[in-house]
Design an enzyme around this catalytic site. Structure first.
Site, PDB file in Angstrom:
ATOM      1  N   TYR A 175       6.037   3.628  11.523  1.00 13.10           N
ATOM      2  CA  TYR A 175       5.464   2.561  10.689  1.00 13.10           C
ATOM      3  C   TYR A 175       6.613   1.699  10.171  1.00 13.10           C
ATOM      4  CZ  TYR A 175       2.114   0.384   7.496  1.00 13.10           C
ATOM      5  OH  TYR A 175       1.296  -0.502   6.837  1.00 13.10           O
ATOM      6  N   TYR A 179       1.186  -6.796  12.424  1.00 11.51           N
ATOM      7  CA  TYR A 179       0.893  -5.864  11.330  1.00 11.51           C
ATOM      8  C   TYR A 179      -0.601  -5.568  11.279  1.00 11.51           C
ATOM      9  CZ  TYR A 179       0.862  -4.004   6.542  1.00 11.51           C
ATOM     10  OH  TYR A 179       0.698  -3.225   5.428  1.00 11.51           O
TER      11      TYR A 179
END
Ligand SMILES: [Zn+2]
Lengths: 390, 140
Positions: free
Chosen positions: A293, A344
């Site tokens: 991430y 994202y």
């Protein structure tokens, strides 16, 4: 406790395009991604009987069910804490199908951060929903308002303790961008990134400059989970769920865990890490490819440390020059471009890429990848996932 | 140091029964208070309903010395709220009591701030009915 290792699998992945202006609702994008995942798995929409999305999702589950004519859900839940919930959806889904609460669970995230009227990062006092929250009262009045500042606070201390210099995160941004330049689906497919461009980019919130940060996008990703037995009879090579766990450690907050003795590490990541490696019966050194991430570049070295790939304080040195984390390195990372360069989609796109590596269909395919790691957002209660090919 | 553009109101803290005394004590005594457990002596911040160390509901509000050091900080260069003029800093201060608190400086430019800088609390009466604890440089 009975081990969940390889008892469940991801059998379908679906998505919309990633854009800066999708021109449609989160609900519509969610339905598109789910239909794409159902088709990918070789299922019918009527087979779906479980659903998990984020608490932050504005596309309501009941609206998705109504829109798609899904007959009935016997299991539905939501995962909290933003991008920390990404791998958590898979944990819920695996538990649900293994327990027989549902047969085919779809996990979905539909995000419209780029073109929706209100978004974190472009703060509108008249429309803010979170200044009415007591928790935020300790932060918003001081102008500590956006994710980049929360992660920046950890990062500044991290750089201080380990003597990390400005510019040291460049190889992380660079490798993500190189991978995105091979992925036509990525927001930055046609945009290389040089050291000069990186260093010339303005400081967003010190110590993080523009190219240390992801960009808000519009897009949706859906993932379908079922049992290993059912997975064997479907269209795709199953990505077996070897290890999956959530983590919420003590004295944290939803983005501002600044009160622990040490803020250069993330105990919830250490905890879920121990769990998923034990569940899968493997070590960090066994991992063939990883999707970390990366809403911000500094999150990658800190996760490398928390998950035991390197010792404390050695994450940045590991990424130096980028050769260890490139496709031909010892730990290829973020092969679709990650959140910083693919887009994202709040971590769900990282799970889809983890599955593609198992199937052999990535645009930056790691040869014979057998163990594929995916992580959720740092700085919040979070989770992680180990996928296996067999 | 944060400079406000008063044309755009900045966020005020919302309060509930767990936090209201923190803000009331700041307003009434002009002193920074934090919670301390009467049973085990553990300090708590931000506020909570029960002592996390001994699980006793015996937290009381005590004044701090107001002295601390900068533990970490960020500097906003890109504006995200028109009420806060960029650049401005947000500091994470570790108080002598061991608890940390998010705040702003009132007497220095963002690029003068460093980790380990000695600071002490000051009261910034941002609103007539509500003051924010902020910090200034401290001579040691
Ligand atoms: Zn106590």
């Amino acid at each position: 406790m009975e081990n969940l290792c390889d008892k469940t699998a991801i059998v379908g992945i679906g998505r919309t395009e990633i854009s800066r202006n999708c021109g449609r609702t989160e609900l519509k994008m969610a339905t598109e991604a789910i239909l794409d995942a159902v088709e990918d798995a070789g299922l019918n929409i009527e087979d779906i009987d479980g659903m998990i999305n984020y608490t932050m999702d504005t596309a309501e589950q009941i609206e998705i069910v109504r829109s798609l004519g899904i007959p009935n859900l016997s299991f539905f839940s939501k995962t909290p804490y933003g991008g920390g919930g990404s791998c958590g959806t898979i944990a819920h889904a695996a538990a649900a199908v293994h327990a027989g609460l549902a047969n085919y669970v779809v996990c979905v995230r539909s995000i419209r951060d780029a073109s929706a009227p209100v978004k974190i990062g472009d703060f509108d006092t008249s429309k803010s929903s979170y200044n009415s929250d007591v928790y935020w009262g300790m932060y918003l009045p001081y102008g500590l308002i956006t994710p980049v500042s929360w992660i920046g606070m950890f990062t500044q201390r991290y750089m201080h303790e380990y003597g990390i210099q400005d510019g040291a995160f460049f190889p992380i941004a660079q490798v993500a961008r190189e991978n995105a330049n091979r992925n036509p689906h990525a927001l930055f497919y046609n945009r290389p990134l040089t050291y000069e461009e990186y260093m010339d980019s303005p400081m967003n919130v010190t110590p993080l400059r523009r190219h240390d940060c992801c960009v808000n996008v519009d897009g949706a990703v859906a993932i379908i989970v079922t049992t290993a037995d059912r997975a064997q009879h479907l269209k795709q090579r199953p990505a077996y769920i070897s290890g999956v766990s959530q983590g919420m450690s003590t004295n944290g907050e939803q983005m501002t865990s600044f009160y622990r003795p040490d803020i250069t590490g993330y105990p919830e990541i250490e905890e879920y890490g121990k769990k998923i490696f034990k569940m899968a019966g493997v070590t960090p050194q066994d991992i063939d490819v990883a999707q970390f991430y990366d809403a911000f570049s500094s999150e990658i070295p800190m996760q490398l440390e928390a998950l035991g790939f390197v010792s404390k304080g050695e994450g940045v040195a590991y990424c130096e020059g980028g050769h260890r984390i490139r496709p031909d390195g010892e730990l290829p990372i973020n092969t679709s471009g990650g959140l910083m360069s693919e887009g994202y989609v709040h971590g769900m796109n990282l799970i889809a890429e983890g599955v593609r590596q198992i199937r052999g269909t990535s645009t930056t395919q790691i040869k014979d990848a057998e163990l594929s790691l995916v992580t959720g957002g740092p700085g919040v209660p979070t989770g992680g996932l180990i996928l296996k090919r067999r | 140091m944060v400079q406000y553009n008063k044309q755009y109101p900045t966020p005020r803290p919302d309060v509930n029964e767990d936090t209201i005394d923190y803000w009331m004590l700041m307003q009434e005594t002009k002193q920074l208070h934090v919670q301390k457990c009467k049973n085990c002596g553990t300090y708590s911040h931000p506020p909570r309903p029960v002592c996390h160390n001994c699980r006793q509901f015996k937290l009381e509000w005590v004044p701090t010395t107001g002295k601390g050091t900068v533990y970490s900080y960020v500097i906003y260069y890109r504006s995200v709220h028109p009420g806060f003029e960029v650049p401005y800093e947000v500091v994470l201060v570790e108080l002598e009591e061991g608890v940390r608190i998010i705040s702003n400086m009132i007497d220095c430019k963002p690029d003068e701030i460093y980790i380990g800088m000695p600071v002490e609390v000051v009261v910034d009466q941002v609103w007539e009915d509500l003051a924010l604890p902020k910090f200034k440089r401290r001579n040691t």
